[in-house]
Scaffold this motif. Structure first.
Motif, PDB file in Angstrom:
ATOM      1  N   TYR A 310       0.834  -1.205   0.000  1.00  0.00           N
ATOM      2  CA  TYR A 310       0.000   0.000   0.000  1.00  0.00           C
ATOM      3  C   TYR A 310       0.870   1.256   0.000  1.00  0.00           C
ATOM      4  O   TYR A 310       0.356   2.387   0.052  1.00  0.00           O
ATOM      5  CB  TYR A 310      -0.965   0.025   1.198  1.00  0.00           C
ATOM      6  N   LYS A 355      -3.418  -5.250   7.447  1.00  0.00           N
ATOM      7  CA  LYS A 355      -4.335  -6.116   6.669  1.00  0.00           C
ATOM      8  C   LYS A 355      -4.513  -5.550   5.259  1.00  0.00           C
ATOM      9  O   LYS A 355      -4.484  -6.277   4.272  1.00  0.00           O
ATOM     10  CB  LYS A 355      -5.709  -6.174   7.356  1.00  0.00           C
ATOM     11  N   LEU A 356      -4.731  -4.241   5.187  1.00  0.00           N
ATOM     12  CA  LEU A 356      -4.963  -3.612   3.884  1.00  0.00           C
ATOM     13  C   LEU A 356      -3.755  -3.784   2.961  1.00  0.00           C
ATOM     14  O   LEU A 356      -3.905  -3.987   1.749  1.00  0.00           O
ATOM     15  CB  LEU A 356      -5.278  -2.116   4.065  1.00  0.00           C
ATOM     16  N   LEU A 358      -1.631  -6.262   2.945  1.00  0.00           N
ATOM     17  CA  LEU A 358      -1.617  -7.646   2.428  1.00  0.00           C
ATOM     18  C   LEU A 358      -2.657  -7.808   1.324  1.00  0.00           C
ATOM     19  O   LEU A 358      -2.383  -8.383   0.273  1.00  0.00           O
ATOM     20  CB  LEU A 358      -1.883  -8.639   3.571  1.00  0.00           C
ATOM     21  N   ASP A 359      -3.859  -7.267   1.543  1.00  0.00           N
ATOM     22  CA  ASP A 359      -4.923  -7.364   0.521  1.00  0.00           C
ATOM     23  C   ASP A 359      -4.499  -6.681  -0.781  1.00  0.00           C
ATOM     24  O   ASP A 359      -4.832  -7.132  -1.865  1.00  0.00           O
ATOM     25  CB  ASP A 359      -6.209  -6.658   0.983  1.00  0.00           C
ATOM     26  N   ASN A 360      -3.798  -5.575  -0.655  1.00  0.00           N
ATOM     27  CA  ASN A 360      -3.462  -4.795  -1.846  1.00  0.00           C
ATOM     28  C   ASN A 360      -2.471  -5.515  -2.754  1.00  0.00           C
ATOM     29  O   ASN A 360      -2.383  -5.202  -3.940  1.00  0.00           O
ATOM     30  CB  ASN A 360      -2.914  -3.415  -1.459  1.00  0.00           C
ATOM     31  N   VAL A 362      -2.755  -8.609  -3.665  1.00  0.00           N
ATOM     32  CA  VAL A 362      -3.611  -9.363  -4.589  1.00  0.00           C
ATOM     33  C   VAL A 362      -4.159  -8.408  -5.642  1.00  0.00           C
ATOM     34  O   VAL A 362      -4.177  -8.709  -6.835  1.00  0.00           O
ATOM     35  CB  VAL A 362      -4.764 -10.053  -3.826  1.00  0.00           C
ATOM     36  N   GLU A 363      -4.569  -7.213  -5.171  1.00  0.00           N
ATOM     37  CA  GLU A 363      -5.116  -6.230  -6.115  1.00  0.00           C
ATOM     38  C   GLU A 363      -4.075  -5.839  -7.156  1.00  0.00           C
ATOM     39  O   GLU A 363      -4.342  -5.817  -8.357  1.00  0.00           O
ATOM     40  CB  GLU A 363      -5.592  -4.996  -5.325  1.00  0.00           C
ATOM     41  N   TYR A 410     -10.683   0.901   6.914  1.00  0.00           N
ATOM     42  CA  TYR A 410     -10.862  -0.551   6.797  1.00  0.00           C
ATOM     43  C   TYR A 410     -12.334  -0.926   6.968  1.00  0.00           C
ATOM     44  O   TYR A 410     -12.913  -1.654   6.158  1.00  0.00           O
ATOM     45  CB  TYR A 410     -10.004  -1.261   7.851  1.00  0.00           C
ATOM     46  N   SER A 413     -14.476   0.288   4.107  1.00  0.00           N
ATOM     47  CA  SER A 413     -14.214  -0.461   2.866  1.00  0.00           C
ATOM     48  C   SER A 413     -14.947  -1.801   2.844  1.00  0.00           C
ATOM     49  O   SER A 413     -15.359  -2.277   1.793  1.00  0.00           O
ATOM     50  CB  SER A 413     -12.720  -0.669   2.662  1.00  0.00           C
ATOM     51  N   ARG A 414     -15.106  -2.405   4.039  1.00  0.00           N
ATOM     52  CA  ARG A 414     -15.848  -3.688   4.067  1.00  0.00           C
ATOM     53  C   ARG A 414     -17.308  -3.456   3.667  1.00  0.00           C
ATOM     54  O   ARG A 414     -17.911  -4.255   2.967  1.00  0.00           O
ATOM     55  CB  ARG A 414     -15.804  -4.349   5.461  1.00  0.00           C
ATOM     56  N   THR A 417     -17.483  -2.858  -0.053  1.00  0.00           N
ATOM     57  CA  THR A 417     -17.350  -4.112  -0.814  1.00  0.00           C
ATOM     58  C   THR A 417     -18.683  -4.845  -0.838  1.00  0.00           C
ATOM     59  O   THR A 417     -19.108  -5.365  -1.882  1.00  0.00           O
ATOM     60  CB  THR A 417     -16.256  -5.012  -0.172  1.00  0.00           C
TER      61      THR A 417
END
Ligand code: FAD
Length: 449
Positions: A310, A355-356, A358-360, A362-363, A410, A413-414, A417
């Motif tokens: 990020y 967490k964000l 780690l998710d990013n 994948v993005e 965070y 954003s949930r 989504t």
């Protein structure tokens, strides 16, 4: 509380330690910084750390408070969006935010040197080649080892561990009662590579973008440097196929780059040298608590190291410094009140950005090349344009809005989504998205908050 006769020791003259030293010396404290490495102003940067970084609003806000934002902006390169490179070398540009919003590519060493110089000019004393080996949190003392292996112990009023992801201060704290600690490596590492400048410092790729070669399970990125070159970072698995473990010969490296990043490979004359010389470094998330023991505390990566996807590790560390300074204002430099509050406020935010980040990954490596994902981004961008206060995309909340806490971003954003999943499941959405009831969508988020 009078600050003038209070002495503070900071472990680490990295980005966060140097900025905090500056903040605290401006408050009137006598600040000493102990750095394990040699003075970077006299030595070239060691290979293996990221050469340039993305500096965004949270980091800039702290730099603004210490009077450095304008000087830093002058040497930074604005990056307005992601430029995606597909396997054929076709380009797709995706803006990061609205017109005029951008992140900044900045040299790590230039930034660090500016911070050290400014802190020194403000009265901070820096001690290089001094490794902190132990901290006594009851006595607020630190033990230091010199290059000649001379060991000495010194007592301070406050001790700060700003000594990075593998913090020695934190290691000492780990041996104390009820200290929680976790570190988690991802299966990818990173290696830095280089695209040199063209003739007369020309940029071979679009200058004002962060370049990404998304390849699903891995990716390469490139950030511009002021001299016209780009620093590339390959994020790649250590094991499996393909991985660092399979690229073991010059032939394998060249073939891999020619087929996987063909447009970039043509611009990398020193690829083999760089690949063979530069280390494959690991990427870790570190969490711990408490960050505070009496008058000793952790800040920056020492408290919360995150993966870099990020572009927020340094920005979060700079925000730590800004918030701690505000709490010292609020509590009139009563550290015994400010420090617990600092930890209480920042820990949920540090966990959220971990967490964000780690998710990013994948993005960035996979989703940015996905049609559904791109449509989601388009719909969100339109929602933001029409209802700028009601719907702020996650990337913007994290990167361009310092008043939204990471933990709030965070949570919001949930909910976004959830709403967008429903929108995307509507029949014919690919063709009819422009006739969506954007007002109703934006309002549905407000109702959920
Ligand atoms: P560090 O920068 O690690 O500094 C710690 C200092 O402490 C070092 O100088 C070290 O020598 C010193 N030290 C260590 N042990 C001791 C000891 N025992 N005694 C004395 N001194 C000691 N962040 C962003 O915001 N944007 C980005 O684009 C970005 N990109 C990144 C790319 C990569 C590949 C990586 C790995 C990280 C990236 N980051 C980014 C994260 C950023 O680099 C870190 O969050 C930031 O450097 C943290 O600063 P720090 O001062 O807390 O720690």
């Amino acid at each position: 509380m009078a600050t003038a006769n209070k002495a503070i020791a900071i472990a680490g003259a990295g980005l966060v330690g140097s900025l905090l030293a500056l903040y605290l010396s401006k408050r009137g404290y006598k600040v000493s910084v102990f750095e394990r490495r040699a003075d970077m102003r006299k030595n070239t940067l060691q290979a293996g750390r990221s050469i340039n970084l993305a500096l965004s609003t949270r980091g800039l806000k702290a730099l603004e408070e210490v009077g450095l934002a304008d000087a830093i902006k002058k040497v930074a390169i604005p990056m307005h969006g992601r430029m995606m490179h597909d396997l054929q070398g076709n380009l797709t540009f995706q803006p990061y935010g609205k017109e005029g919003q951008f992140i900044n590519s900045i040299s790590r060493s230039d930034l660090n040197i500016v911070l050290i110089n400014k802190a020194e000019a403000s009265g901070v004393s820096f001690h290089f080649n001094q490794r902190i080996t132990h901290v006594d949190t009851d006595k607020t003392s630190i033990t230091i080892m010199s290059p000649e292996n001379h060991i000495s112990t010194h007592t301070f009023d406050v001790v700060v561990g700003a000594d990075g992801a593998f913090s020695a201060v934190r290691q000492t704290m780990q041996f104390s009662e009820r200290f929680n600690f976790s570190q988690e490596y991802i299966e990818h590492g990173y290696k830095e590579l280089h695209i040199p400048a063209g003739i007369a410092g020309a940029f071979h790729l679009e200058k004002k973008a962060l370049h990404i070669w998304p390849r699903q399970s891995f990716m390469m990125i490139a950030l511009p440097n002021p001299d016209g070159s780009f620093t590339c970072t390959l994020f790649f698995p250590f094991e499996g196929s393909p991985s660092f473990a399979t690229l073991t010969s010059d032939r394998a490296i060249e073939d891999f780059f020619k087929t996987t990043f063909p447009d970039a490979a043509k611009l990398m004359p020193s690829l083999l040298d760089d690949f063979n010389r530069n280390p494959a470094s690991s990427l870790v998330t570190v969490k711990c608590s408490p960050w505070v023991r009496n008058k000793t505390f952790l800040i920056g990566d020492a408290a919360h190291a995150i993966v870099p996807f990020y572009g927020q590790g340094m920005n979060a560390g700079f925000e730590d410094c800004r918030i701690l300074n505000a709490l010292l204002d609020k509590h009139h430099d009563h550290w015994d009140i400010a420090l617990p509050e600092f930890q209480k406020q920042r820990k949920p935010d540090a966990d959220a950005i971990a967490k964000l980040a780690l998710d990013n990954f994948v993005e960035m490596r996979d989703l940015v090349a996905d049609a559904d994902f791109l449509l989601r981004k388009k719909i969100e961008a339109k929602l933001h344009t029409l209802y700028p206060k009601k719907w702020i995309p996650l990337y913007s909340m994290v990167t361009f809005h310092d008043h939204v806490r990471y933990s709030e971003a965070y949570t919001i954003s949930r909910l976004q989504t959830k709403i967008m999943n429903e929108v995307m499941s509507r029949p014919g959405i690919q063709d009819q998205w422009e006739s969506l009831d954007f007002k109703a969508i934006a309002e549905s988020l407000q109702r959920e908050l």
